[in-house]
Design a protein around this motif. Structure first.
Motif, PDB file in Angstrom:
ATOM      1  N   GLU A 126       1.187  -1.466  -0.155  1.00 31.63           N
ATOM      2  CA  GLU A 126      -0.156   0.092   0.098  1.00 31.63           C
ATOM      3  C   GLU A 126       1.322   1.794  -0.210  1.00 31.63           C
ATOM      4  O   GLU A 126       1.744   1.505   0.807  1.00 31.63           O
ATOM      5  CB  GLU A 126      -0.759   0.005   0.767  1.00 31.63           C
ATOM      6  N   LEU A 127       1.191   2.243  -0.879  1.00 29.85           N
ATOM      7  CA  LEU A 127       1.657   3.621  -1.120  1.00 29.85           C
ATOM      8  C   LEU A 127       0.574   4.233  -0.970  1.00 29.85           C
ATOM      9  O   LEU A 127      -0.281   4.707  -1.447  1.00 29.85           O
ATOM     10  CB  LEU A 127       1.884   3.612  -2.606  1.00 29.85           C
ATOM     11  N   HIS A 128       1.541   5.569  -0.427  1.00 28.52           N
ATOM     12  CA  HIS A 128       0.924   6.961  -0.036  1.00 28.52           C
ATOM     13  C   HIS A 128       1.783   7.927  -0.347  1.00 28.52           C
ATOM     14  O   HIS A 128       2.486   7.753   0.098  1.00 28.52           O
ATOM     15  CB  HIS A 128       0.626   7.112   1.840  1.00 28.52           C
ATOM     16  N   VAL A 129       1.276   8.447  -1.394  1.00 26.91           N
ATOM     17  CA  VAL A 129       1.796   9.884  -1.723  1.00 26.91           C
ATOM     18  C   VAL A 129       1.327  11.386  -1.178  1.00 26.91           C
ATOM     19  O   VAL A 129      -0.335  10.760  -1.574  1.00 26.91           O
ATOM     20  CB  VAL A 129       1.800  10.011  -3.668  1.00 26.91           C
ATOM     21  N   ALA A 130       1.952  11.903  -0.518  1.00 30.78           N
ATOM     22  CA  ALA A 130       1.311  13.446   0.465  1.00 30.78           C
ATOM     23  C   ALA A 130       0.970  14.087  -1.221  1.00 30.78           C
ATOM     24  O   ALA A 130       1.983  14.310  -2.263  1.00 30.78           O
ATOM     25  CB  ALA A 130       2.335  13.311   1.345  1.00 30.78           C
ATOM     26  N   PRO A 131       0.120  15.594  -0.736  1.00 34.70           N
ATOM     27  CA  PRO A 131      -0.053  16.468  -1.532  1.00 34.70           C
ATOM     28  C   PRO A 131       1.234  17.064  -2.016  1.00 34.70           C
ATOM     29  O   PRO A 131       2.631  16.924  -0.837  1.00 34.70           O
ATOM     30  CB  PRO A 131      -0.660  17.036  -0.588  1.00 34.70           C
ATOM     31  N   GLY A 132       1.615  17.320  -3.265  1.00 32.60           N
ATOM     32  CA  GLY A 132       2.877  17.769  -3.909  1.00 32.60           C
ATOM     33  C   GLY A 132       3.965  16.504  -3.711  1.00 32.60           C
ATOM     34  O   GLY A 132       5.293  16.768  -3.984  1.00 32.60           O
ATOM     35  N   GLY A 133       3.822  15.406  -3.354  1.00 33.39           N
ATOM     36  CA  GLY A 133       4.484  14.755  -3.769  1.00 33.39           C
ATOM     37  C   GLY A 133       4.778  13.335  -4.126  1.00 33.39           C
ATOM     38  O   GLY A 133       4.112  13.599  -5.507  1.00 33.39           O
ATOM     39  N   SER A 134       5.898  12.885  -4.655  1.00 31.74           N
ATOM     40  CA  SER A 134       5.966  12.045  -5.782  1.00 31.74           C
ATOM     41  C   SER A 134       6.849  10.602  -5.657  1.00 31.74           C
ATOM     42  O   SER A 134       7.556  10.639  -4.522  1.00 31.74           O
ATOM     43  CB  SER A 134       6.648  12.625  -7.219  1.00 31.74           C
ATOM     44  N   THR A 135       7.123   9.779  -6.964  1.00 33.38           N
ATOM     45  CA  THR A 135       7.484   8.436  -6.704  1.00 33.38           C
ATOM     46  C   THR A 135       9.652   8.895  -7.155  1.00 33.38           C
ATOM     47  O   THR A 135       9.652   7.788  -6.810  1.00 33.38           O
ATOM     48  CB  THR A 135       7.447   7.647  -7.706  1.00 33.38           C
ATOM     49  N   GLY A 136       9.526  10.226  -7.615  1.00 38.25           N
ATOM     50  CA  GLY A 136      10.551  10.535  -7.929  1.00 38.25           C
ATOM     51  C   GLY A 136      10.529   8.961  -9.805  1.00 38.25           C
ATOM     52  O   GLY A 136       9.922   8.381 -10.112  1.00 38.25           O
ATOM     53  N   TRP A 137      11.596  10.047 -11.023  1.00 36.75           N
ATOM     54  CA  TRP A 137      11.830   9.082 -11.702  1.00 36.75           C
ATOM     55  C   TRP A 137      12.081   8.157 -11.502  1.00 36.75           C
ATOM     56  O   TRP A 137      13.166   8.397 -10.727  1.00 36.75           O
ATOM     57  CB  TRP A 137      12.849   9.638 -12.968  1.00 36.75           C
ATOM     58  N   HIS A 138      11.624   6.831 -12.420  1.00 34.93           N
ATOM     59  CA  HIS A 138      12.153   5.684 -12.250  1.00 34.93           C
ATOM     60  C   HIS A 138      11.664   4.486 -12.816  1.00 34.93           C
ATOM     61  O   HIS A 138      10.672   4.544 -13.658  1.00 34.93           O
ATOM     62  CB  HIS A 138      11.990   4.825 -10.574  1.00 34.93           C
ATOM     63  N   THR A 139      12.026   3.113 -12.763  1.00 36.89           N
ATOM     64  CA  THR A 139      11.904   2.012 -13.337  1.00 36.89           C
ATOM     65  C   THR A 139      11.858   0.798 -12.758  1.00 36.89           C
ATOM     66  O   THR A 139      12.022   0.744 -12.031  1.00 36.89           O
ATOM     67  CB  THR A 139      12.556   1.931 -14.885  1.00 36.89           C
ATOM     68  N   HIS A 140      11.361   0.037 -13.486  1.00 40.40           N
ATOM     69  CA  HIS A 140      11.410  -1.583 -11.949  1.00 40.40           C
ATOM     70  C   HIS A 140      11.597  -2.453 -13.582  1.00 40.40           C
ATOM     71  O   HIS A 140      11.506  -2.744 -14.407  1.00 40.40           O
ATOM     72  CB  HIS A 140       9.543  -1.944 -12.346  1.00 40.40           C
ATOM     73  N   ALA A 141      12.045  -3.790 -12.670  1.00 36.38           N
ATOM     74  CA  ALA A 141      12.502  -4.625 -13.706  1.00 36.38           C
ATOM     75  C   ALA A 141      11.034  -6.009 -13.605  1.00 36.38           C
ATOM     76  O   ALA A 141      11.952  -6.692 -14.422  1.00 36.38           O
ATOM     77  CB  ALA A 141      14.200  -5.575 -12.342  1.00 36.38           C
ATOM     78  N   GLY A 142      10.252  -5.758 -13.366  1.00 36.54           N
ATOM     79  CA  GLY A 142       9.404  -6.270 -13.743  1.00 36.54           C
ATOM     80  C   GLY A 142       8.009  -5.805 -14.237  1.00 36.54           C
ATOM     81  O   GLY A 142       8.311  -4.673 -14.011  1.00 36.54           O
ATOM     82  N   VAL A 143       7.161  -6.112 -14.250  1.00 37.96           N
ATOM     83  CA  VAL A 143       5.885  -5.337 -13.977  1.00 37.96           C
ATOM     84  C   VAL A 143       5.009  -4.934 -12.787  1.00 37.96           C
ATOM     85  O   VAL A 143       5.081  -6.268 -11.345  1.00 37.96           O
ATOM     86  CB  VAL A 143       4.527  -6.284 -15.138  1.00 37.96           C
TER      87      VAL A 143
END
Length: 144
Positions: free
Chosen positions: A52-69
């Motif tokens: 479960e992910l929570h992203v606060a207002p104004g927040g971000s995951t940052g630029w990224h990739t994943h090795a899988g789906v």
């Protein structure tokens, strides 16, 4: 001569630290993101991790990739998703589902541009032992 050989490991270590710092400075780690692992299982060389992910207002995951789906469902708030060409490739609200493909060619970012915390369930389907995400450099967008 001994002095040089004693100083060389220190010099090598200092250069390594500077190079690592430069690499880390160019990545765009997430901010305002909290995650809780709800379940994990490995089957036939594939890791299945439910978070479960929570992203606060104004927040971000940052630029990224994943090795899988990655498969996600938004439960609360609105997530704005950008592709490496800087375009918005999705805006997801409660009940919306989306998939992020694997690989370095799929650099992306999720941002909370709203005033409500984004809450979503995310299923990572990764090669066994892979990181959940790999930080990536901003591909040239005028944000993050």
């Amino acid at each position: 001569m001994r002095m040089a050989s004693r100083g060389t490991p220190v010099l090598v270590a200092a250069v390594a630290v500077l190079l690592l710092a430069a690499a880390a400075a160019s990545a765009t780690p997430g901010r305002g993101v909290e995650s809780t692992t709800l379940a994990e299982r490995t089957v036939d060389g594939t890791d299945y991790i439910l978070k479960e992910l929570h992203v606060a207002p104004g927040g971000s995951t940052g630029w990224h990739t994943h090795a899988g789906v990655l498969h996600a469902e938004v439960e609360q708030g609105t997530l704005t998703h950008n592709a490496a060409d800087c375009t918005v490739d999705g805006v997801y609200g409660p009940g919306d589902r989306f998939t992020e493909p694997a690989g370095e060619a799929n650099v992306h970012i999720g941002r909370n541009l709203g005033e409500t915390t984004v809450v979503m369930k995310v299923l990572y389907v990764l090669p066994e032992g892979s990181e959940h995400a790999e930080d990536a450099e901003n591909p040239g967008c005028d944000f993050e």
